[in-house]
Structure formats: C-alpha cells, structure tokens
Design a protein around this motif. Structure first.
Motif, mmCIF file in Angstrom:
data_model
loop_
_atom_site.group_PDB
_atom_site.id
_atom_site.type_symbol
_atom_site.label_atom_id
_atom_site.label_comp_id
_atom_site.label_asym_id
_atom_site.label_seq_id
_atom_site.Cartn_x
_atom_site.Cartn_y
_atom_site.Cartn_z
ATOM 1 N N GLU A 139 38.487 37.913 37.318
ATOM 2 C CA GLU A 139 39.642 37.066 37.057
ATOM 3 C C GLU A 139 40.580 37.743 36.057
ATOM 4 O O GLU A 139 40.257 38.786 35.470
ATOM 5 C CB GLU A 139 39.174 35.719 36.483
ATOM 6 C CG GLU A 139 38.295 34.906 37.410
ATOM 7 C CD GLU A 139 39.094 34.100 38.417
ATOM 8 O OE1 GLU A 139 40.331 34.069 38.295
ATOM 9 O OE2 GLU A 139 38.480 33.491 39.312
ATOM 10 N N ARG A 162 44.928 31.419 33.284
ATOM 11 C CA ARG A 162 43.803 31.945 32.519
ATOM 12 C C ARG A 162 44.177 32.286 31.081
ATOM 13 O O ARG A 162 43.368 32.113 30.169
ATOM 14 C CB ARG A 162 43.269 33.207 33.207
ATOM 15 C CG ARG A 162 42.765 32.983 34.598
ATOM 16 C CD ARG A 162 41.359 32.455 34.608
ATOM 17 N NE ARG A 162 40.432 33.421 34.030
ATOM 18 C CZ ARG A 162 39.194 33.130 33.689
ATOM 19 N NH1 ARG A 162 38.738 31.907 33.831
ATOM 20 N NH2 ARG A 162 38.392 34.057 33.182
ATOM 21 N N ASN A 167 41.166 34.559 26.713
ATOM 22 C CA ASN A 167 41.088 35.808 27.473
ATOM 23 C C ASN A 167 41.983 36.911 26.922
ATOM 24 O O ASN A 167 42.130 37.965 27.551
ATOM 25 C CB ASN A 167 41.423 35.573 28.960
ATOM 26 C CG ASN A 167 40.448 34.625 29.611
ATOM 27 O OD1 ASN A 167 39.240 34.819 29.523
ATOM 28 N ND2 ASN A 167 40.959 33.574 30.250
ATOM 29 N N LYS A 173 36.923 28.866 35.355
ATOM 30 C CA LYS A 173 38.225 28.379 35.804
ATOM 31 C C LYS A 173 38.325 26.889 35.511
ATOM 32 O O LYS A 173 37.348 26.152 35.633
ATOM 33 C CB LYS A 173 38.412 28.634 37.291
ATOM 34 C CG LYS A 173 38.466 30.105 37.665
ATOM 35 C CD LYS A 173 38.501 30.302 39.167
ATOM 36 C CE LYS A 173 39.803 29.859 39.783
ATOM 37 N NZ LYS A 173 39.894 30.206 41.212
#
Length: 817
Positions: A101, A489, A552, A148
């Motif tokens: 991802e 994200r 992230n 997610k």
C-alpha cells in the motif's frame, strides 16, 4: 461511525524490506558499482532482498518484483532509481495487487542525486548511494503498518445554505438515485425565482431552465425538502455528520445524521450607499433596476449603466459588465423607445461574443469607453467622462443611472462557513487559495461548496458548481454503497490519550480537516477527517504533545531516516531536506541536466518541509550532522499553504538552541528554490557546503554530545513547542512568513523559555545518567551554566516532584526520584 477493516496487506510490523537497484539504461550502471552496492546492503544493512533489475518501472521489471515480493514475503520495498516524484506513484499503483500500500514503498533517486551529478569512481558512488538507500530502509523499518480504513456512509446527502446551487446539486443527486435532504427557509419555488435578481441580476433568460430544474427536484422521490431554523452545529466527518438546527418556537432543535454536506451559499449585493449620487430612485444598482422592471416593466427613458467596479477597487468589472449587458438587452427587447448605454473603463474588455456585438448594434445599445486615468463625474442628468482617444471631456445624459453593486459573501453565509469549520474573515469571500497538490490529495471540503459566496460568479457558474459538488458526493456515496470507500493512507491521526484540546493544530491547519469532538470537560480532543486532510503534516510537526501523527509518513520514520544518514556522514559532509515541489524537484532537474555539485551534500526529499518536526532536525545534529540545509518552495508558493512559513519559525528557534550549545547558528539554514531553476539549487548547495567547510566539523566530546542530546529533548518539550506555536503563521495572516506584531517581545519570551527549558533538560539528563546525590556546585561545574539559573531550575524541578532535595548540615543535595 468510521470502521476499520483489514486490508489485503499484512499488518505485522516485522519489517521484511526488499531493495531493488535500477540500472536505468546505463544512466546508473556502470557509473555506480551496483554489485558493490548490493554487497554493502546485504552485509551491513540486513535487507531481506537486494536485486538488480535493468528497468523496474517497465512491465518485465514489475512482474519480476511481484514474484520476488511473493517469494520472499516482502512487506516494504525500496527502489533505488530515479525521480520519486514521478515513479513512486507508479510503483504504488502497479504493486497494489502485490500487497504493498501507499507508504510501504520508497524511491531513492540515486540517478539524479549521485550518478549524474557527482564525479568519482563507481565504487565511491556506490558508497554514496548506500548512505541514501540505508536512510530509506531505516525509514521503512520504523513504519507502523496500519490497516485500510473503510469509510461508512451513514444517511443521505444534505444540502444547506439556501443558495440557488441547491437545485443543480439536487438534480445531480436525484439522477443518481442518491437520497437527499434540502434544508431551506423558503418553501415556495416561485419565491426563489421572484427574488433571484437580488443575488443574480440579469439572469432572466435562465429563469425557464431553472424552473424546470426546480420542478424536477420538487417531484423527485429521492429529495426531501425541509424547513429549518438557523444552522447551529455540525460535528463528525465525511460519511458520518451530525447536523443540528436551532429550535423554532416550542419545538426542540432538529438533528439529522447525514453522510455528506453540500453548502450552497450565495453571496449578497448592496447598493453604493451615498457614493456616486446613489439615491435608489434615479441612481440605482443592478438589483434595484431589476426590481423596478419586475414591478413596472422595462423603462421607456434613457438608462446608462456605469461599470464602476474599478473605481472602488473591486475586481468584478467583467461580471458587472456582463450583468449590465443582459439587463440592457432585456430593456431594449421589451421597450424599443428606451435608450440604453453602457459606460465602461477602457481597461475593461467588453464581455461580448461576435454575435452579441452584432446584437448590440441591432438594438442600438452603445458601449462607451472612458479614460481610466480620470474618474467620471456624476451630475444631475449627466455623467462627465474623458474620451480615451482624443482626451476631450464629454458628457452622456441619463434619466436613470445604474451603478455596479457592492458584492459581499454575506453575514449568514460566513456564519454557516464558520460552523462548517472554514477559516473565514468578515468581508472576504470563502474561496481559499487551492493547495497545489496532486488531485488525490485535495481535501473534499473545497469540492463540497458551491455558489457566489465562494467567489462572485454568474448563475451559470453557480449551477455548474452545484453539479460538480454533487458529483463528488455521488462518487463517495456510490463507493460507500459498494463497500469500496477507503480513507487515504497518508493523513493525520489523533492520539486522544495525548490530546488536551489546546486547538493549535486547528488554528494552523489550512485544509479544514481537524475538528473538535464533543465531550465533558473544558478540553475537547480533536479528530481528523481523513477525507478532508491533505496530508500536509505541518499540524503534526507543531503539536506540543505529539498527539498528531502523519500516518505512514511519521516523525518517527523521518527521525529514523535522519539518524541513519547522519551516523554515516564523515566530518566534511553535510545533509539537507528538499521539498518535493521545490528543493527536491530542483535537485531532480539538476541531475537530468547533468549539473555538477558537491558530492559531500546528501539530500532527503520530503512531501513538504513543513512536515519536519523540529525534533527531526535536532536528531540530525545529535546523530552526527555538522550542518543541515532545508530547501523549500519559493515564498507564497508552498504547495501545502504554509509549510515554508512554519519551517522559518522552527529554524529560527533551532538557531537559538545552537547558540546556547556554543555551535554557530549558520549550521542550520533555510533556503528556497524553484523547481524550474536547477542552477539556483546547485548554487545554494555549493554555498552551504562552502560555509560548512569554513566552520569545520563540530567538536563532539562527551560534553558536546550531552548538550546536543539536551537540544533534541528540548525540541520535544511541550512548553517550548507551545510557545513556538504562537509564532506559526495562521491561514488568515497575509504576511510571509508571519505577522510581526510584538516581534521583539515575543522573541525575548521565546529565548527565555528556551534557555530555561534547555537548562532544566540538561539537569534532568545529567542526574538521570549519573544516578547519585549531587551538590549544587557539582551540577553547575558539570553543565557549565550560571549558578543562579541552575538553582532556579532545581527549585522548580523539586516543586514538580521530578527530583528530590535533601539537606545535610544545612547544605542542600539533589537526586533523581
């Protein structure tokens, strides 16, 4: 409520990192010894996989990467190749089906940062490349994998604000069979048409079309029209809003759960007051002449429209000219004997098509320019102006003079915008400067507003905005219905156990993604709407309590990258950060052009230098960096609004701390460069490297190491970060880098706080390390600080229970708890 669901990727935080080295068609190999680089990464950095692939970005290379990911169970990937600004998005898209991802892939530009710009043997360039690759590996090692997050869509779409864009938005929604609530204060459709000219004068030709739209909306089973009081409160996030309207009479407040909100807000128009002779009878504005036409029909006398926007410093002359033309044409088409002229400043281009110019001549509507250097004068029955061709004073007679209106967003519209969480200022329109980021990063709040309160516009544009806002609402509603609506994200998240509700993040956030959460007590924790947050991250870098994290792409990851690189630097090397839209982009272009510059400078790209927590820079110095250069976008061109401004304030604070340590303030510098000017980037880097050469390396004895550790800890101090936050530019401030009111007083306060907290930190660190009983003089000698300052800090620390004071023979001694 938003519910988290596991993505196809593993959520194990055990890092299995693969490194792919790109040959890039001889642009990297053989300039860089990739075999040596492979060996270095395998032996010293413990990568689970290191593979050389000629072109990882092409289909054969991507297929090979997919096979390697599956075979080695890779959950993080570093590609050492070319520009991450271009290639990262491609790798993220192509390798999504392999389980990686956004945030699990990093691209290191060894082509443009090493191979194309540095001289040296292939072995030397391999060592240099290894430092950059290891930095990326360290950042991915610190990545905390997150599942997610599925966004649920609870309830219908609500359209509020009462603007005419309501009907265009509702039409789009009903045609896509999306349940919709229209919250209005006017029940009758005829009232909307009758009063339309108050906000959109000169739009009579659109009335029939608009009426059909209204009737379609009124007859649709997907549309529920409700009459409500004033909007009182909006809480929640995209997909799950709670909207409260004020109580009316004996009825309680009305509360609705909705999935999305479209604000249809029309601006308002006012007359000129007493300016230019306005009296509301003979001298009017557009809305007033329209009302007279509604009541009495088209006038039969001579009417002059004066487009006087520029005379009052209002930049809406084109719109006023278009409105004047529409009204003038209606008058002539309904009363042949009327005489109509439009007086306009010669700097304005008449808003007429070729067909409309012909029509103006047929109807004998005169367009009369005047010399913009001389302001026309209003007299009873005449306007005197200067001819722009021969400069002779001329007069035009009138029975009624129609002026341009004053345009405002409207007090009620501003109130609604404030409740919706927008930064607004009385008298200013609601459209914000768009953040110049990739389309997928743009916050949804900008796409869910329509109407002339955003920015003055005509009826056609307002209806278009309504359709566009509804299209976005339809998109997310249908995705949610299919179970495929996921939050981005790379957005900020709030740790509510740390958040005290101070509101600093909300003040400096320009995307409007941070909102309060209702609860008991005075301090209300914040929440981030992931569908609105653009991932700029300067709010997370400013949080005094580290309650905000850019998911992230966290501060912990940046610290890991910095630490890995700084530890590998030699005494004559330095490092820096480059904004993806400024410094890093210019570095990419420098490599493409083959511009040479020092091989002793290492650049780490950042989405925005405003994302850099000051502690990250402190960590660089603590781990071995002799100098840090930050290169952002040009002033007022920051792609995340105010990242460069906030970095300016942080750099100035770090300079003060370096001075306290005894390190030259110039070892940290802030610069900016345009991505299209790589030559300027090279000049900036060379200048900084030359300065570091003059200063020489930092002498890192045990005392200096301890002081640099104290600098790092001070940069994490909540009080220091809160005082710094007071200087960060707010969205409503207009001066770069920030307002300078009370600048000296603030600077003195900041310096005092830094000094006090730095000394406190040194004391705590020293006593924690030694773990024994100290006398005052011993601490003063060890820290080399003023005795009274140390004593004052010791008293505070004792009072706070951090250290203990004991007496022996009337002499105080101190120890850690």
């Amino acid at each position: 409520m938003n519910a988290a669901t596991n993505s196809p990727i593993t959520t194990s935080n055990e890092a299995r990192i693969g490194v792919v080295l790109c040959e890039c068609g001889h642009k990297i190999a053989p300039k860089v010894d990739l075999e040596l680089l492979t060996q270095e990464l395998k032996e010293n950095y413990g990568a689970a996989l290191v593979e050389i692939i000629p072109f990882p970005c092409l289909s054969p290379g991507l297929n090979q990467i997919r096979r390697l990911i599956a075979a080695r169970q890779i959950n993080r990937l570093v590609v050492a190749g070319c520009e991450p600004r271009i290639m990262l998005k491609k790798f993220e898209k192509e390798l999504l089906d392999a389980g990686l991802e956004q945030g699990q892939i990093d691209v290191v530009n060894i082509r443009d940062y090493v191979a194309s710009v540095n001289d040296g043997s292939p072995a030397d360039l391999a060592v240099r490349s290894a430092k950059l690759v290891k930095s990326a590996v360290a950042g991915l090692e610190a990545l905390v994998l997150t599942p997610k997050t599925k966004v649920e869509f609870n309830g219908p779409v609500m359209i509020l604000g009462g603007g005419i864009a309501t009907f265009a938005a509702a039409q789009e929604l009903l045609r896509n069979e999306v349940d919709t609530i229209i919250a209005v204060q006017t029940e009758e459709i005829e009232d909307e048409i009758r009063m339309l000219h108050e906000r959109y004068p000169g739009e009579r030709e659109s009335h029939e079309r608009l009426m059909k739209i209204m009737q379609e909306v009124d007859e649709s089973p997907f549309i529920k029209r409700i009459s409500v009081g004033e909007l009182e409160k909006v809480l929640g996030r995209v997909g799950d809003y709670t909207v409260t309207f004020a109580a009316e009479g004996d009825h309680p407040p009305r509360i609705y759960q909705v999935g999305a909100i479209i604000a249809a807000l029309d601006g308002e128009m006012q007359n000129q007051g007493s300016d230019f002779g306005h009296d509301g009878v003979k001298v009017l504005c557009h809305t007033e002449i329209e009302e007279q036409i509604w009541l009495h029909g088209a006038p039969t006398h001579r009417v002059v429209f004066w487009i006087n926007d520029l005379e009052t410093a209002r930049p809406y002359a084109y719109l006023s000219a278009k409105t004047a033309w529409n009204i003038a044409r209606y008058i002539k088409e309904h009363c042949v004997q009327a005489q109509v002229a439009i007086l306009y400043k010669n700097k304005i281009k008449p808003p007429l098509s070729a067909a409309e110019r012909i029509k103006a001549r047929e109807l004998k509507i005169d367009w009369i320019p005047y010399d913009g250097e001389i302001r026309p004068t209003v007299q009873m029955g005449y306007v005197t102006y200067n001819d722009p061709d021969d400069r002779i004073e001329r007069e035009i007679s009138w029975d009624q003079l129609v002026l341009s209106p004053k345009r405002y967003p409207g007090l009620e519209q501003i109130k609604v915008a404030e409740i919706l969480g927008l930064h607004v200022k009385e008298g200013e329109f609601l459209k914000r400067n768009p953040q110049m980021v990739r389309p997928e990063q743009v916050g949804l709040d900008q796409k869910f507003m329509a109407g002339s309160a955003r920015q003055p516009c005509d009826l056609r544009e307002t209806l278009r905005q309504g359709h566009r806002a509804a299209q976005k609402a339809v998109e997310i509603a249908l995705l949610a219905k299919a179970g495929e609506l996921y939050a981005p994200r790379m957005v900020c998240t709030v740790d509510r156990s740390k958040c005290i509700g101070c509101g600093l993040c909300r003040e400096i956030c320009d995307c409007g993604g941070i909102e309060p959460v209702e609860g008991l007590g005075g301090n209300i924790p914040r929440a981030v709407d992931p569908m609105v947050c653009t991932g700029g991250g300067t709010c997370a870098a400013a949080c005094p309590y580290h309650a905000l994290t850019l998911q992230n792409n966290s501060t912990a990851q940046r610290e890991a990258r910095v630490a890995a690189l700084a530890r590998s630097l030699t005494e004559n090397e330095c490092m820096g950060f480059g904004c993806n839209w400024g410094g890093a982009a210019a570095a990419d272009h420098a490599g493409i052009k083959g511009l040479r510059y020092s091989d002793r400078f290492y650049l780490l790209p950042a989405g925005c230098i405003g994302q850099l927590d000051p502690a990250v820079i402190g960590r660089a110095f603590m781990e071995g960096a002799n100098g840090v250069l930050l290169i952002g976008c040009p002033p007022e061109e920051c792609h995340h609004s105010y990242g460069l401004d906030h970095t300016w304030s942080r750099v100035l604070m770090i300079k003060k701390l370096l001075s306290l340590v005894g390190i030259d303030r110039q070892r940290i510098s802030l610069a900016h460069t345009d991505l299209n000017n790589p030559g300027q980037y090279v000049k900036t880097v060379e200048s900084f490297v030359s300065l570091m050469d003059k200063l020489g390396p930092i002498r890192r004895d045990d005392g200096m190491k301890a002081r640099l550790k104290a600098v790092y800890d001070t940069l994490n101090n909540a009080r220091v970060r809160w005082v710094l936050g007071a200087s960060l530019r707010r969205p409503w401030e207009t001066a770069y880098p920030t307002d300078q009111r009370n600048a000296i007083a603030y600077d003195v306060t900041l310096s005092d706080v830094l000094t006090e907290e730095f000394v406190r930190t040194q004391i705590v660190n020293y006593m924690r390390e030694q773990r024994k009983i100290f006398e005052l003089g011993e601490i003063v000698t060890a820290l080399k600080e003023e005795k009274q300052q140390v004593l004052d800090c010791l008293k505070d620390l004792v009072g706070e229970g951090i250290i203990t004071r004991i007496f022996k023979d009337r002499t105080p001694y101190y120890t850690m708890q």
